[in-house]
Scaffold this active site. Structure first.
Site, short mmCIF file in Angstrom:
data_model
loop_
_atom_site.label_atom_id
_atom_site.label_comp_id
_atom_site.label_asym_id
_atom_site.label_seq_id
_atom_site.Cartn_x
_atom_site.Cartn_y
_atom_site.Cartn_z
N ASP A 23 -0.24 -20.57 17.69
CA ASP A 23 -0.07 -21.98 18.05
C ASP A 23 -1.14 -22.74 17.29
OD1 ASP A 23 -0.10 -24.50 19.14
OD2 ASP A 23 -0.49 -23.87 21.21
N LYS A 87 -3.69 -31.72 11.92
CA LYS A 87 -2.25 -31.55 12.11
C LYS A 87 -1.51 -32.87 11.95
CE LYS A 87 0.89 -29.37 15.44
NZ LYS A 87 0.88 -28.65 16.73
N GLU A 187 7.68 -25.77 18.98
CA GLU A 187 6.82 -25.52 20.14
C GLU A 187 7.61 -25.46 21.46
OE1 GLU A 187 3.78 -28.50 19.56
OE2 GLU A 187 3.08 -27.46 17.77
N ASP A 211 4.98 -31.68 27.20
CA ASP A 211 3.79 -31.13 26.54
C ASP A 211 2.72 -32.20 26.36
OD1 ASP A 211 1.87 -30.09 24.83
OD2 ASP A 211 3.30 -29.19 23.43
P1 ADP Z 1 -3.18 -29.35 21.71
O1 ADP Z 1 -1.79 -28.87 21.98
O2 ADP Z 1 -3.25 -30.83 21.46
O3 ADP Z 1 -3.87 -28.57 20.64
P2 ADP Z 1 -4.11 -28.23 24.30
O4 ADP Z 1 -2.79 -27.91 24.86
O5 ADP Z 1 -5.04 -27.12 24.05
O6 ADP Z 1 -4.05 -29.16 23.02
O7 ADP Z 1 -4.79 -29.27 25.32
C1 ADP Z 1 -6.09 -29.71 25.15
C2 ADP Z 1 -6.40 -30.74 26.20
O8 ADP Z 1 -6.29 -30.15 27.49
C3 ADP Z 1 -7.81 -31.27 26.07
O9 ADP Z 1 -7.80 -32.67 26.20
C4 ADP Z 1 -8.50 -30.62 27.25
O10 ADP Z 1 -9.59 -31.41 27.72
C5 ADP Z 1 -7.39 -30.57 28.26
N1 ADP Z 1 -7.66 -29.60 29.36
C6 ADP Z 1 -7.98 -28.30 29.25
N2 ADP Z 1 -8.20 -27.76 30.47
C7 ADP Z 1 -8.02 -28.77 31.38
C8 ADP Z 1 -8.12 -28.86 32.80
N3 ADP Z 1 -8.47 -27.81 33.53
N4 ADP Z 1 -7.88 -30.04 33.38
C9 ADP Z 1 -7.55 -31.11 32.64
N5 ADP Z 1 -7.44 -31.11 31.31
C10 ADP Z 1 -7.68 -29.93 30.68
MG MG Z 2 -0.10 -27.89 21.79
#
Ligand code: ADP
Ligand code: MG
Length: 618
Positions: A23, A87, A187, A211
């Protein structure tokens, strides 16, 4: 049965090679595999238990490049050398992103709006493909370290709305990182696979994948049937995500303290601290009711209800996007069978509640939302490795399919990377009066002229009844079925005459050849556009010469000698130019010939009308 080989150099047993699922996220990236013992997808974790690698690259002194958590530490202190959100720039030109330029704290090169963007870090320039390859290289190294085996094959995920250029850029980044990218997967498709959806041939379902990541929000509506994932619609906001939650918390605190923007800008490390603690607070509040911390000498607090009030507008916006996605997909919310939660920000209880209420459904949220896409990519990788034989492969066409039109041009009916099965029809007509047959030549490839592509088949539609040119309506349809077999049909709609042929597009083409054809199309893109323009001008010239010649030979008694000679010399000049191959000159003289013939053509037309009127009895 798994194959086991012996490494001749070391004498040790070799495990069959693992294909990993990746991912490659805007905020975080990670790798997953199918566990060799449990046969279940698992994410790869370092000893400290960390699976997520922040998609951030830092360029240090003397060319040192770091990726991940270490790079994240420089985000605010060294904005020029710390690259995040690459990205968003994949497959984009500066023209595409200039409206968002304030978002990027690093330098996005703007000297040529047409070409793909470059990013400056230190005194070097990098393309988004190169930057993404740094992230992928880091993931590859980590995976090799954890698995203790070389990793060279991968499945990489991209958002469903990624276009061809963006998918290709992702593939190229993989290649640059030393990975053979076996498949690019959407995705939301990966997320569905992680929840085991689409794994049986009989099942038909409509799935909503919500998402909410760090900086982006995507809602996708998919129809899964016979193991084929069809994207019915996508919607979302490319600038909405968990980062916004952090920002509103941090601003809420600094406002409370009366700190001005200027004060914060002058104290970057304090600003960084507020941002980091805001993210901590947000995560903490996903399962606690209040949060407190100390930033510099300030005691900061945040309650869950206050947090929910702060993020309400963002959450409401995502719900509106979901409604739009349903409208675009043409499905009613009651027709949605499953709702899947993806992205770290869906851990926020208020988000879950809003989504569940809006779809009026129980949510799929048992897997870690920031891991589900990688897990699904691993499932797909396993299918590709042939370990899951009864499962139908989801496939796409590797090269564009089309037919030859006038002047040897390629007219694409099914673009490269289309999902299969896929069906497209388009209407054509004849060039000559009374033309009784039409040759259909089918080609595969990305170049503008068919001579540069690969001919797959050719057949003639015969028995078209005599009609003036342009009258017959010949519908050519392409159908690529689930086995990758192309069926081409041609049917003259006025008479019903039809003919069809079956072709296997993939037959005889190796992966290397496919790759070469794609590379050629990129290398020759500019030249191809010029050739296409020239051929179009030549075709137009040929037609206008033909019609004008016919017109003057029919009507020469009604034209002045001057008009005749002027026209003849313009025709001769244009004929001469056609072979010279200067598109602008040809177009200029088409215009000229038009200007010469227009006055007498109009005059004759008027006369014909008034003669006709005179002849009529009133
Ligand atoms: P992306 O798909 O954009 O790469 P992710 O799916 O990894 O990102 O999501 C990242 C986001 O999720 C960040 O903003 C992070 O702060 C948030 N996040 C991670 N854990 C938690 C949580 N326990 N509660 C709220 N937000 C969270
Ligand atoms: Mg993502």
């Amino acid at each position: 049965m798994a194959k086991i080989g012996i490494n001749i150099a070391t004498g040790s047993l070799q495990q069959p090679e693992m294909i990993v699922g990746i991912d490659l996220g805007t905020t975080n990236s990670l790798v997953a595999i199918i566990h060799p013992d449990t046969k279940k997808p698992v994410v790869l974790k370092e000893h400290d238990g960390a699976a997520l690698v922040p998609s951030i690259i830092h360029f240090g002194n003397r060319g040192a490049i770091t990726v991940g958590d270490k790079a994240k530490e420089f985000l605010i202190a060294q904005p020029h050398n710390t690259i995040f959100s690459v990205k968003r720039l994949m497959g984009k030109s500066y023209g595409d992103v200039k409206d968002q330029s304030s978002f990027f704290t690093y330098k996005v090169i703007d000297d040529n709006t047409e070409s793909l963007v470059k990013i400056q870090a230190g005194d070097k320039f990098y393309s988004p493909v190169e930057l993404s390859s740094f992230i992928l290289k880091e993931l590859k190294t980590r995976a090799e370290h954890i698995l203790k085996t070389p990793v060279t094959k991968a499945v990489i995920t991209v958002p469903a709305y990624f276009n061809d250029a963006q998918r290709q850029a992702t593939r190229d980044a993989g290649k640059l990182a030393g990975l053979d990218v076996l498949r690019i997967v959407n995705e939301p498709t990966a997320a569905s696979l992680a929840y085991g959806m689409g794994m049986s041939k009989e099942e038909t379902k409509i799935v909503a994948v919500y998402d909410l990541g760090g900086g982006t929000f995507d809602i996708s509506i998919l129809r899964i049937s016979n193991g084929i994932f069809e994207v019915l619609s996508t919607n979302g906001d490319t600038y909405l995500g968990g980062d916004d939650f952090d920002r509103v918390i941090s601003t809420y605190w600094t406002d409370q303290l009366g700190l001005t923007e200027e004060e914060l800008n002058n104290n970057k490390s304090l600003m960084q601290e507020f941002r980091l603690q805001a993210e901590e607070a947000k995560k903490h509040l996903s399962n606690k009711d209040s949060f407190s911390c100390k930033i510099a000498d300030y005691e900061m607090q945040l309650t869950k209800s206050e947090f929910e009030r702060l993020i309400k507008p963002f959450v409401e916006k995502t719900i509106q996007c979901c409604k739009n996605a349903l409208l675009d997909a043409g499905v009613n919310k009651d027709e949605i069978d499953e709702v899947i939660m993806v992205g770290g920000s869906t851990r926020v209880p208020a988000v879950k509640k809003a989504v569940s209420e809006s779809f009026n459904k129980k949510l799929h949220d048992s897997l870690n939302p920031d891991e589900v896409v990688a897990l699904g990519a691993a499932v797909q990788a396993d299918i590709l490795a042939g370990n899951n034989k009864d499962f139908l492969l989801l496939d796409i066409t590797p090269l564009s399919l089309g037919i030859e039109t006038m002047g040897g041009l390629m007219d694409v009916l099914i673009p490269r990377n289309s999902k299969i099965p896929s069906k497209v029809g388009r209407q054509y007509t004849t060039q000559k009066d009374g033309q009784g047959s039409m040759r259909i030549s089918v080609y595969q490839g990305e170049r503008d002229l068919v001579k540069d592509n690969r001919k797959l088949a050719e057949f003639s539609l015969i028995g078209i009844p005599g009609m003036p040119s342009g009258m017959p309506k010949v519908e050519v349809s392409f159908l690529v079925n689930a086995d990758g077999i192309l069926v081409v049909k041609a049917k003259e709609l006025r008479s019903g005459v039809e003919q069809s042929i079956e072709v296997k597009p993939q037959y005889g083409l190796t992966d290397d050849e496919v790759e070469k054809m794609l590379l050629d199309s990129i290398t020759h893109a500019k030249e191809d556009i010029q050739t296409r323009a020239l051929v179009e001008a030549q075709t137009e010239a040929k037609q206008i010469i033909e019609t004008t010649s016919q017109f003057i030979s029919k009507n020469k008694n009604f034209l002045t000698v001057e008009e005749l000679t002027e026209t003849m010399s313009a025709i001769n000049k244009l004929t001469e130019l056609m072979d010279k191959g200067n598109k602008d000159e040809i177009q200029g003289h088409i215009e000229k010939l038009n200007e010469i013939s227009r006055p007498y053509a109009e005059r004759l037309m008027d006369e014909a009308i008034s003669t006709a009127m005179k002849g009529k009895k009133i």
